[in-house]
Each structure stands twice: as structure tokens, then as C-alpha cells.
Design a protein around this motif. Structure first.
Motif, PDB file in Angstrom:
ATOM      1  N   ALA A   7     -61.320  23.654   2.219  1.00  0.00           N
ATOM      2  CA  ALA A   7     -61.049  22.343   2.825  1.00  0.00           C
ATOM      3  C   ALA A   7     -61.930  21.257   2.222  1.00  0.00           C
ATOM      4  CB  ALA A   7     -61.274  22.433   4.330  1.00  0.00           C
ATOM      5  N   ARG A   8     -63.176  21.599   1.889  1.00  0.00           N
ATOM      6  CA  ARG A   8     -64.098  20.590   1.359  1.00  0.00           C
ATOM      7  C   ARG A   8     -63.676  20.139  -0.040  1.00  0.00           C
ATOM      8  NH1 ARG A   8     -69.955  23.065   2.265  1.00  0.00           N
ATOM      9  NH2 ARG A   8     -69.067  24.518   0.772  1.00  0.00           N
ATOM     10  N   ARG A  21     -60.658  20.374  -1.277  1.00  0.00           N
ATOM     11  CA  ARG A  21     -59.366  19.701  -1.181  1.00  0.00           C
ATOM     12  C   ARG A  21     -59.551  18.244  -0.751  1.00  0.00           C
ATOM     13  NH1 ARG A  21     -56.555  23.453   1.539  1.00  0.00           N
ATOM     14  NH2 ARG A  21     -57.102  22.590   3.554  1.00  0.00           N
ATOM     15  N   GLU A  22     -60.450  18.030   0.193  1.00  0.00           N
ATOM     16  CA  GLU A  22     -60.699  16.675   0.669  1.00  0.00           C
ATOM     17  C   GLU A  22     -61.340  15.821  -0.437  1.00  0.00           C
ATOM     18  OE1 GLU A  22     -59.585  15.167   2.995  1.00  0.00           O
ATOM     19  OE2 GLU A  22     -60.871  13.449   3.435  1.00  0.00           O
ATOM     20  N   ARG A  38     -58.651  14.920  -2.845  1.00  0.00           N
ATOM     21  CA  ARG A  38     -57.742  13.906  -2.295  1.00  0.00           C
ATOM     22  C   ARG A  38     -58.376  12.507  -2.410  1.00  0.00           C
ATOM     23  NH1 ARG A  38     -56.914  10.934   1.937  1.00  0.00           N
ATOM     24  NH2 ARG A  38     -58.721  11.666   3.091  1.00  0.00           N
ATOM     25  N   LEU A  39     -59.654  12.405  -2.029  1.00  0.00           N
ATOM     26  CA  LEU A  39     -60.314  11.098  -2.061  1.00  0.00           C
ATOM     27  C   LEU A  39     -60.425  10.561  -3.485  1.00  0.00           C
ATOM     28  CD1 LEU A  39     -63.177  11.759   0.523  1.00  0.00           C
ATOM     29  CD2 LEU A  39     -61.199  10.270   0.831  1.00  0.00           C
ATOM     30  N   LEU A  87     -67.838  11.894   2.284  1.00  0.00           N
ATOM     31  CA  LEU A  87     -68.023  13.322   2.568  1.00  0.00           C
ATOM     32  C   LEU A  87     -69.423  13.621   3.116  1.00  0.00           C
ATOM     33  CD1 LEU A  87     -66.336  14.840  -0.629  1.00  0.00           C
ATOM     34  CD2 LEU A  87     -65.359  14.672   1.654  1.00  0.00           C
TER      35      LEU A  87
END
Lengths: 262, 172
Positions: free
Chosen positions: B121-122, B124-125, B128-129, B144
Motif C-alpha cells: 500500500a505504501r 502504491r500510494e 500514485r502521488l 506520506l
């Protein structure tokens, strides 16, 4: 298929294309410009394989004529400008051209990008037993500088047309450590740096030394071609870990490892 | 002088697939392929190589430049095509679909979606950003709550995994 559908819709882009923007009907032509089909046969649309589509364009590519480049006009214009400006003044400030070392095909990095323009190498710095030439390379909108150090029995450095893609993508090619042939005492550390760089800090591991050493190398600006370069003698066998270019206020202008400068 | 027509016969298909897999758009891939070979035709006098391999590498270099221009400007360049008086190939939706089938785009999209889902998840985020929202690394790091170096590492790790997903179906 209707005549309207055959007209094309100009440059493609989001929101363009009238009522049908962002949506295509099966069998509708969506090319940007009007076209009569591969052999002028309208009925073949929607039936072609990718190879047939490519073959149709290939036929037009074969028939295309490359416009002749009117170089003589540019040369003539240049001569007129030189004469108008006074030939003596033009030659007084001219650069001292350096020879361009040949790069053999095996020596050229795989998929080295071809520069759009590359200036003729000119000597930009010299010292006892060495001369440094520079040539400015342009890849699209990006420009970089390739430097080459020449010594009595050889040389080393970069050529605009022999830069690996990663190197060509950097702000400058990375620094080079060159051990001249027939010399056991020293090597040269040299390279180019972005405009505004006044010094380069190189982190080196010198042969036999237990720790890395930080070397401060002054950078100098050259006019033709416009380049900022640096050259330093380092002990033979030194290895470069990293180099950082700094401007007059001590702000970094580039960070290099052995592969690339960012 | 290099025979661009011969190069076109040999390389237009792989170049088309190359563009399709990197833009995920068959029609755009066709435009970029056309521009690539138009540039090759224009620049054939400047080609200094002598072997087929050098000629192929030269064309691939042009293709990468064309792709780079596309990513930089967000639209397909047609300068060389215009100078030669050529128009990019016009195709129907069915033909675009066939090009996308040729490039295996549906498998590719699936592979990327799977790879994205498989990311932590980290990562992927962070991806995305940086990639989707196009934020600078200091901003990504701020969002983050990590250092810039960590943000860079997460994005880099995510991209490497996605790149592997892109390459696997190609080599399959």
C-alpha cells in the motif's frame, strides 16, 4: 461509410471531434486527416490487418520525396555576414578547433542516441602535457557538453554521438578519470559541469588510502563552445565515488556518480 | 546510404508494437511509427553506419526520441510527416483493435493492474502521488510523512515492479 466520416477531424485530442468526441463507432474512420485508403479503395477500411495498414503507409513513404536542404544558402548568408562584419574581426575571435577522435562501431554504446546537432570540438583548456576540448551536443531541447582530454600518447573522454542513453539524459556526462599511457604517477580527473558551477567536489578513493578523500577542483567557464569544465591531476589508481558541482553560493549544480550526472 | 524502405519492411511491425505497449493506444502507436520512419527518411543522408544492426539501432534510437517527445509534450509530433507531405495512417476502430491485439495490450493492462495490486500500500500510494498526480518528490514525501529519500525509494521500487510486469508479457 459516409463522406462526413471520411473527412477526418484534424489534430486528435480530448474533447475534439464534435458530437463523437471520445467515442468511436465500429467501422468509423478515426484518422487525423482525410485519406482515400491504401490503394484508393474505400471499401477496404475495417478489413485490414496491422501489416496491411503498415504496408499502405509504407507505399506512401516510398513515394515521398525528401526536400533538398538548401545548405548553400546558409553558407552564402554566413559569408555575407562575415564580410559585412569585417573578416579580420571574425577570425580574431575564432576558436582553435580540436580533432574529433573517431569512435569505432563496437566502441559506441548500444542504442547511443544520435544528437540533433553537435558542435565541432574546440580546445577550451590546456595545461602541462594535456589539452581539453569540448563540443556541445543537442538532443531535442536538451543540451549537454562532451569533453575530451588529449595527452601526448592518447586521450579519453566523451563524444556527442557516442553517449549511452542514460549519460545523454544527464545534465552533463559524468566525470572521467584517465590514466595517461606511459605515466605511473598520476591520472587526470576531468569533465564538464552546468553553467554557473565554480568548483567540483570529488569524493575519491586513492590507491592504498584507508578512507575516501574529498578533492576540491576549480571549474572554469569557456566561451566557444559555451562550457564549464574542470581538470585536476589525481594520484594514479584513484577511483571516483561521486562528484558534486557547486555554484558561487555553494549550492549544488549537479550530482554525479560513475554512470550519470543529475 | 541506408535504405529506409527496407528498414521499414523489417522494423515497422516491432516499432508499432513497441509504441503500442508504451502508450497503450493502437492509433497513437501508428502515428508515432509513421513519424519515426518519416524522420528516418529525412535523416538517411546523415546515417553513417554500415551494417544492418547499426541501421536497426539507428531506427530504434529515433523511435525512442519520438516516444520521449510524446511523453514530454503529451501529443504525437508530426513535424517530419508534414515536411514530407505525408499524413499518418488513418484507421478504423476495428483496425485499432487489431493493432492492440497484436501488441497484447489487454494482457498488458491486466498484468499492470495485477502488479499494481501486488504492490504494498505504501509503494502504491507513493507511485500514485508521483506518477498520477505528478507531484514533486518533496511534496510526495510531505504527504506520506517520510523523507524525500524514502519517497524516492518507494516510487523507484514501484516502477521497477511495474516495468517487470510490462516486460514479462512481451517476452512470453
Amino acid at each position: 461509410m459516409s463522406e462526413h466520416a471520411m473527412d477526418g477531424a484534424g489534430e486528435r485530442g480530448p474533447g475534439e471531434g464534435g458530437d463523437m468526441a471520445g467515442e468511436r463507432r465500429p467501422g468509423e474512420r478515426v484518422g487525423a486527416f482525410g485519406e482515400r485508403g491504401p490503394e484508393g479503395v474505400l471499401g477496404t477500411f475495417g478489413e485490414r490487418t496491422p501489416d496491411e495498414v503498415l504496408a499502405a503507409f509504407g507505399a506512401r513513404l516510398r513515394a515521398a520525396r525528401v526536400p533538398r536542404r538548401r545548405r548553400w544558402r546558409r553558407v552564402l548568408a554566413l559569408v555575407v555576414v562575415v564580410i559585412a562584419a569585417g573578416g579580420a574581426t571574425a577570425t580574431a575571435g575564432s576558436a582553435l578547433w580540436a580533432s574529433a577522435p573517431e569512435v569505432s562501431a563496437p566502441g559506441r554504446p548500444a542504442s547511443a542516441p544520435r544528437p540533433d546537432t553537435a558542435s565541432r570540438p574546440a580546445y577550451v583548456a590546456r595545461g602541462r602535457g594535456w589539452r581539453l576540448s569540448a563540443s556541445s551536443c543537442r538532443f531535442g531541447e536538451r543540451a549537454t557538453v562532451a569533453v575530451f582530454l588529449t595527452v601526448a600518447h592518447g586521450g579519453a573522454g566523451w563524444r556527442c554521438d557516442a553517449l549511452a542513453p542514460a549519460v545523454a539524459a544527464g545534465v552533463t556526462p559524468p566525470p572521467v578519470i584517465f590514466a595517461p599511457p606511459r605515466t605511473r604517477t598520476h591520472a587526470f580527473l576531468f569533465g564538464a559541469a552546468p553553467a554557473g558551477t565554480v568548483r567540483v567536489q570529488a569524493l575519491l578513493i586513492e590507491h592504498g588510502a584507508p578512507h575516501a578523500v574529498l578533492r576540491d577542483v576549480p571549474a572554469r567557464a569557456a566561451e566557444r563552445p559555451k562550457a564549464t569544465v574542470y581538470v585536476a591531476r589525481v594520484p594514479a589508481g584513484a577511483r571516483l565515488l561521486t562528484a558534486v558541482g557547486l555554484d558561487a553560493r555553494g549550492r549544488p549544480t549537479m550530482r554525479c556518480d560513475q554512470e550519470t550526472c543529475r | 546510404m541506408v535504405d529506409v524502405a527496407d528498414l521499414y519492411d523489417r522494423l515497422s511491425r516491432p516499432v508499432l508494437v513497441f509504441f503500442a505497449r508504451r502508450t497503450c493506444d493502437g492509433e497513437l502507436a501508428l502515428d508515432l511509427t509513421a513519424e519515426t520512419f518519416a524522420r528516418a527518411l529525412e535523416g538517411q543522408a546523415r546515417f553513417r553506419g554500415s551494417t544492418d544492426a547499426e541501421a536497426a539501432a539507428w531506427v530504434w534510437g529515433i523511435a525512442r526520441n519520438v516516444l520521449g517527445d510524446f511523453f514530454k509534450r503529451g501529443q504525437a509530433e508530426r513535424r517530419a510527416l508534414r515536411r514530407l507531405g505525408l499524413e499518418p495512417p488513418a484507421v478504423t476502430c476495428d483496425e485499432i483493435e487489431r493493432i492492440e491485439q497484436l501488441a497484447g495490450l489487454s494482457e498488458l493492462r491486466g498484468a499492470v493492474a495485477d502488479a499494481l495490486a501486488a504492490l504494498g500500500a505504501r509503494d502504491r500510494e507513493a507511485l500514485r502521488l508521483r506518477v498520477v498526480d505528478e507531484l514533486e518528490y518533496p511534496v510526495v514525501a510531505g504527504r506520506l510523512g517520510v523523507s524525500e529519500q524514502t519517497a524516492r525509494a518507494r516510487v523507484s521500487r514501484g516502477l521497477r515492479r511495474l516495468a517487470a510486469a510490462l516486460e514479462e508479457p512481451a517476452s512470453a
